[in-house]
Design an enzyme around this catalytic site. Structure first.
Site, short mmCIF file in Angstrom:
data_model
loop_
_atom_site.label_atom_id
_atom_site.label_comp_id
_atom_site.label_asym_id
_atom_site.label_seq_id
_atom_site.Cartn_x
_atom_site.Cartn_y
_atom_site.Cartn_z
N LYS A 188 0.88 -1.18 0.00
CA LYS A 188 0.00 0.00 0.00
C LYS A 188 0.91 1.22 0.00
O LYS A 188 1.46 1.59 1.04
CB LYS A 188 -0.88 -0.03 1.25
CG LYS A 188 -2.23 0.67 1.12
CD LYS A 188 -2.17 2.15 0.83
CE LYS A 188 -1.97 3.01 2.06
NZ LYS A 188 -1.78 4.45 1.68
N GLU A 263 9.38 1.05 10.96
CA GLU A 263 10.47 2.01 10.66
C GLU A 263 9.83 3.39 10.75
O GLU A 263 9.09 3.78 9.86
CB GLU A 263 11.03 1.81 9.24
CG GLU A 263 11.17 0.38 8.74
CD GLU A 263 12.18 -0.44 9.50
OE1 GLU A 263 13.04 0.16 10.17
OE2 GLU A 263 12.09 -1.67 9.44
N CYS A 297 13.79 10.85 7.33
CA CYS A 297 13.55 10.44 8.72
C CYS A 297 14.80 10.49 9.58
O CYS A 297 14.74 10.82 10.75
CB CYS A 297 12.97 9.03 8.73
SG CYS A 297 13.92 7.89 7.71
N GLU A 397 9.63 15.97 15.51
CA GLU A 397 10.05 15.83 14.11
C GLU A 397 9.26 16.82 13.25
O GLU A 397 8.03 16.76 13.20
CB GLU A 397 9.77 14.39 13.64
CG GLU A 397 10.28 14.13 12.25
CD GLU A 397 9.96 12.72 11.75
OE1 GLU A 397 8.83 12.24 11.98
OE2 GLU A 397 10.84 12.11 11.12
P1 NAD Z 1 2.21 8.45 7.84
O1 NAD Z 1 2.40 7.62 9.04
O2 NAD Z 1 1.22 9.55 7.88
O3 NAD Z 1 1.79 7.54 6.59
C1 NAD Z 1 2.54 6.43 6.19
C2 NAD Z 1 1.66 5.46 5.46
O4 NAD Z 1 0.65 5.00 6.36
C3 NAD Z 1 0.92 6.01 4.25
O5 NAD Z 1 0.89 5.02 3.24
C4 NAD Z 1 -0.48 6.24 4.78
O6 NAD Z 1 -1.48 6.13 3.79
C5 NAD Z 1 -0.61 5.09 5.75
N1 NAD Z 1 -1.61 5.31 6.81
C6 NAD Z 1 -2.05 6.49 7.33
N2 NAD Z 1 -2.97 6.27 8.29
C7 NAD Z 1 -3.11 4.93 8.37
C8 NAD Z 1 -3.91 4.07 9.19
N3 NAD Z 1 -4.76 4.57 10.11
N4 NAD Z 1 -3.79 2.74 9.04
C9 NAD Z 1 -2.93 2.23 8.13
N5 NAD Z 1 -2.16 2.97 7.31
C10 NAD Z 1 -2.25 4.31 7.43
O7 NAD Z 1 3.66 8.96 7.45
P2 NAD Z 1 4.08 9.92 6.26
O8 NAD Z 1 3.64 11.30 6.60
O9 NAD Z 1 3.66 9.31 4.97
O10 NAD Z 1 5.68 9.80 6.34
C11 NAD Z 1 6.47 10.55 7.19
C12 NAD Z 1 6.91 9.75 8.37
O11 NAD Z 1 7.60 8.56 7.93
C13 NAD Z 1 7.93 10.50 9.19
O12 NAD Z 1 7.67 10.32 10.56
C14 NAD Z 1 9.26 9.84 8.80
O13 NAD Z 1 10.27 10.01 9.75
C15 NAD Z 1 8.84 8.42 8.64
N6 NAD Z 1 9.81 7.63 7.84
C16 NAD Z 1 10.61 6.69 8.48
C17 NAD Z 1 11.56 5.97 7.75
C18 NAD Z 1 12.46 4.96 8.40
O14 NAD Z 1 13.13 4.20 7.69
N7 NAD Z 1 12.54 4.90 9.72
C19 NAD Z 1 11.68 6.19 6.37
C20 NAD Z 1 10.86 7.15 5.77
C21 NAD Z 1 9.93 7.86 6.51
#
Ligand code: NAD
Length: 495
Positions: A188, A263, A297, A397
Site C-alpha cells: 500500500k 520504521e 527520517c 520531528e
Molecule cells: P504516515 O504515518 O502519515 O503515513 C505512512 C503510510 O501509512 C501512508 O501510506 C499512509 O497512507 C498510511 N496510513 C495512514 N494512516 C493509516 C492508518 N490509520 N492505518 C494504516 N495505514 C495508514 O507517514 P508519512 O507522513 O507518509 O511519512 C512521514 C513519516 O515517515 C515521518 O515520521 C518519517 O520520519 C517516517 N519515515 C521513516 C523511515 C524509516 O526508515 N525509519 C523512512 C521514511 C519515513
C-alpha cells in the site's frame, strides 16, 4: 509538464490509473478514485484507483494463492534470483523514466532520484537476490539422542505500507528481502506518491514475477491502509511512517499476532567537536538537512556545536543554506524542491511559529518560498533556529528543511543531550579524534551512529531505529533476509 519522456506521459494517461492485483490491472471495486499532485506546481498528475477493504481482500487472496500455487515460494532459489536480477536490470534500464516519475510525484530534484533513489533500489534487489542464493536453508542441529535439523522457509503473505518521502527506494528496501526469501507481498503506497510503485509493478510483470506475487493496492491510509494492517491473512507486516500511525499498525497486528516491523520517524543529532574543519562540516550538514527538502527520517535536525566554534559554524551554515537554489524538481540547478503537499508545508511553517512563540530564535528565517513560474508549488526556505533544548522544535520531528542549533562544552553532557530525545533513529559525531568519535558514537542511543558523515546507506549496513523510531529488525542488513524466513525444527528420536 516539463519535457517528459513519452513513456511517462503514456504511463500517466489512463484515468484513473489502475492498481495491480493478482497480475491484473484493475479499478477499485467501489469505483472510487483519489488524485495525486505535482508538489512543484500543485497540478493534478493523475487520478488513481482508491482501494478499500474489498480490494485489500482481493489482493491478500491473490497473494495467498500465489504463495501456494505459483511456484514462487518453492522454486530453486537461483531461479528466483534470476527473476529478481531481471527486475533490477529493468529498473536500471528505466532509470530515466522512474526518476522523472519520482521527481514529479514527490517534488524531489530529478538528479537526486536518478543518482540515488532509483539505482539504490535496483541494487537492493541484486543484494538480496545474491544473499538468498548464499543463505543455507537447512542447518543440522546437534542434540544428543536426535536426528534433527532446522529448515528455513518463507512465511507467506507479507503486507507493506510505505510513506511518501522515498517511495521507490523504500519499496526496494522493504520488499526485496521478502521476495528473495520466497514470500508474496501486498503493497500500500502513500496516497501522496503512488506512481513509482505502480511503475514498479509493471516492471515486475515484465521481469516474469508470477501473477499474485506482487500486488499493489493504492488508496488512503484510513481505508486501504487500515484494511491491510487488520487483515488476518498476513503472516508478516512492515510499516514505514510516523510513530502515530505505527502505533495503530502495531495494535492491529497485535490482535492477529502478526509480527510487525516498524520504521518510524526521527530527530537526529549531529555532535560537532571543535577539532573539525568547521566550513566542511557546516556544508555537509546544510546538505543533509535540505536533502529531499528535509523530508528524511534519519537526517540531522539537532546540531550540537562545541561553543568554541559555534559562531564560525553558524556563519558558514547560514551562508550555505541561504545560497541554495529552491526550485522545480525537473530544473537541473535545483538544490531544494518543494515539500510533498500543502499539508506538509503548513506543518513545517506551523512548527516555525510554535517554536518562536515558545522562545526559539531564528538564525535563518525560513518560511514560505515563491518559485517563479511555479507559484502554486509547495516551496519552503531552509531555516536555522536556536534556543532551549526543551523547545518544541528541538524535540519534535518537523520533516522539513529546519535545523535547531545548541551548544556544548562537555562530552558527557552532550551525550546526555543527544539521548534526551524520545526518538532513536540516527545520530552523527564529527571529530578528528577518532577515539573520542567512536566513544561518543557508541554512547548515543539510536539504531545508527555515524562518524564524520550523516545519512549513510549501504547494502549490508543494517539500518533500524529504537525507541520512538521503530522496532522489529530494520532494513538493509543481511539479517533482514532472515526476518522473512521462518525457522522450522524437524526432529526424530534416535534408537
Ligand atoms: P504516515 O504515518 O502519515 O503515513 C505512512 C503510510 O501509512 C501512508 O501510506 C499512509 O497512507 C498510511 N496510513 C495512514 N494512516 C493509516 C492508518 N490509520 N492505518 C494504516 N495505514 C495508514 O507517514 P508519512 O507522513 O507518509 O511519512 C512521514 C513519516 O515517515 C515521518 O515520521 C518519517 O520520519 C517516517 N519515515 C521513516 C523511515 C524509516 O526508515 N525509519 C523512512 C521514511 C519515513
Amino acid at each position: 509538464m516539463p519535457n517528459l519522456n513519452p513513456e511517462v506521459t503514456k504511463f500517466l494517461s489512463p484515468q484513473p490509473l489502475p492498481m495491480y492485483i493478482g497480475g491484473r490491472w484493475t479499478k477499485a471495486i467501489s469505483g472510487a478514485t483519489f488524485e495525486t499532485r505535482d508538489p512543484g506546481n500543485g497540478t493534478i498528475l493523475a487520478r488513481v484507483a482508491a482501494g478499500d477493504v474489498a480490494d485489500v481482500e482481493a489482493a491478500v487472496v491473490a497473494a495467498q494463492e500465489a504463495f501456494q500455487k505459483s511456484g514462487w515460494a518453492t522454486m530453486p532459489v537461483n531461479d528466483r534470483a534470476v527473476i529478481l536480477h531481471r527486475l533490477a536490470d529493468l529498473i536500471t534500464k528505466h532509470q530515466e523514466i522512474l526518476s522523472q516519475i519520482e521527481s514529479l510525484d514527490v517534488g524531489k530534484p530529478r538528479g537526486q532520484a536518478a543518482a540515488f533513489d532509483v539505482p539504490h533500489a535496483a541494487q537492493t534487489f541484486r543484494y538480496y537476490a545474491d544473499l538468498a542464493v548464499h543463505t543455507r536453508r537447512r542447518e543440522p542441529i546437534a542434540v544428543s539422542g536426535f536426528d534433527a535439523h532446522t529448515v528455513r522457509v518463507p512465511y507467506g503473505v507479507c503486507g507493506f505500507i510505505f510513506p511518501w518521502n522515498f517511495p521507490f527506494l523504500l519499496v526496494g528496501w522493504g520488499v526485496a528481502p521478502a521476495l528473495a526469501a520466497g514470500n508474496t507481498v501486498v503493497i500500500k503506497p502513500a496516497e501522496d506518491t503512488p506512481l513509482s510503485t505502480l511503475y514498479f509493478a509493471k516492471l515486475a510483470e515484465e521481469a516474469g514475477v508470477p501473477p499474485g506475487v506482487i500486488n499493489v493496492v493504492t488508496g488512503l491510509g484510513e481505508t486501504a491502509g487500515t484494511a491491510l494492517s487488520r487483515h488476518p491473512g498476513l503472516k508478516r507486516m512492515s510499516f514505514t511512517g510516523s510513530p502515530e500511525v505505527g502505533r495503530l499498525i502495531a495494535e492491529a497486528c497485535g490482535r492477529n499476532l502478526v509480527p510487525v516491523k516498524l520504521e518510524l520517524g526521527g530527530k537526529g543529532a549531529a555532535v560537532i567537536f571543535d577539532d573539525v574543519n568547521v566550513d566542511a562540516v557546516a556544508e555537509a550538514l546544510a546538505g543533509a538537512v535540505t536533502l529531499n527538502a528535509g523530508q528524511v527520517c534519519c537526517t540531522a535536525t539537532r546540531w550540537l556545536v562545541h561553543e568554541k566554534i559555534r559562531d564560525k559554524f553558524v556563519e558558514k551554515a547560514t551562508a550555505t543554506l541561504g545560497a541554495m537554489k529552491i526550485g522545480y524538481g525537473a530544473d537541473a540547478d535545483t538544490n531544494i524542491g518543494p515539500v510533498v503537499s500543502e499539508k506538509q508545508r503548513a506543518r513545517v511553517l506551523g512548527y516555525l511559529d510554535k517554536g518562536v512563540k515558545a522562545g526559539a530564535r531564528l538564525l535563518l528565517a525560513g518560511g514560505r518560498a515563491e518559485v517563479k513560474g511555479h507559484e502554486q508549488g509547495y516551496y519552503v526556505k531552509p531555516a536555522l533556529m536556536t534556543g532551549d533544548p526543551g523547545n518544541v522544535c528541538a524535540r519534535e520531528e518537523i520533516f522539513g528543511p529546519v535545523a535547531y542549533v545548541m551548544t556544548f562544552n562537555d562530552e558527557d553532557k552532550v551525550v546526555e543531550l543527544v539521548n534526551s530525545s524520545s526518538y532513536g533513529l540516527a545520530n552523527s559525531v564529527w571529530s578528528n579524534n577518532l577515539d573520542r568519535a567512536n566513544r561518543v558514537a557508541e554512547q548515543m542511543v539510536a539504531g545508527n551512529s555515524w562518524i564524520n558523515a550523516h545519512n549513510l546507506f549501504a547494502h549490508g549496513l543494517p539500518y533500524a531505529g529504537c525507541n520512538l523510531s521503530g522496532c522489529g529488525g530494520g532494513v538493509l542488513g543481511p539479517e533482514t533476509l532472515s526476518d522473512y524466513l521462518r525457522n522450522q525444527t524437524v526432529a526424530r528420536p534416535l534408537g
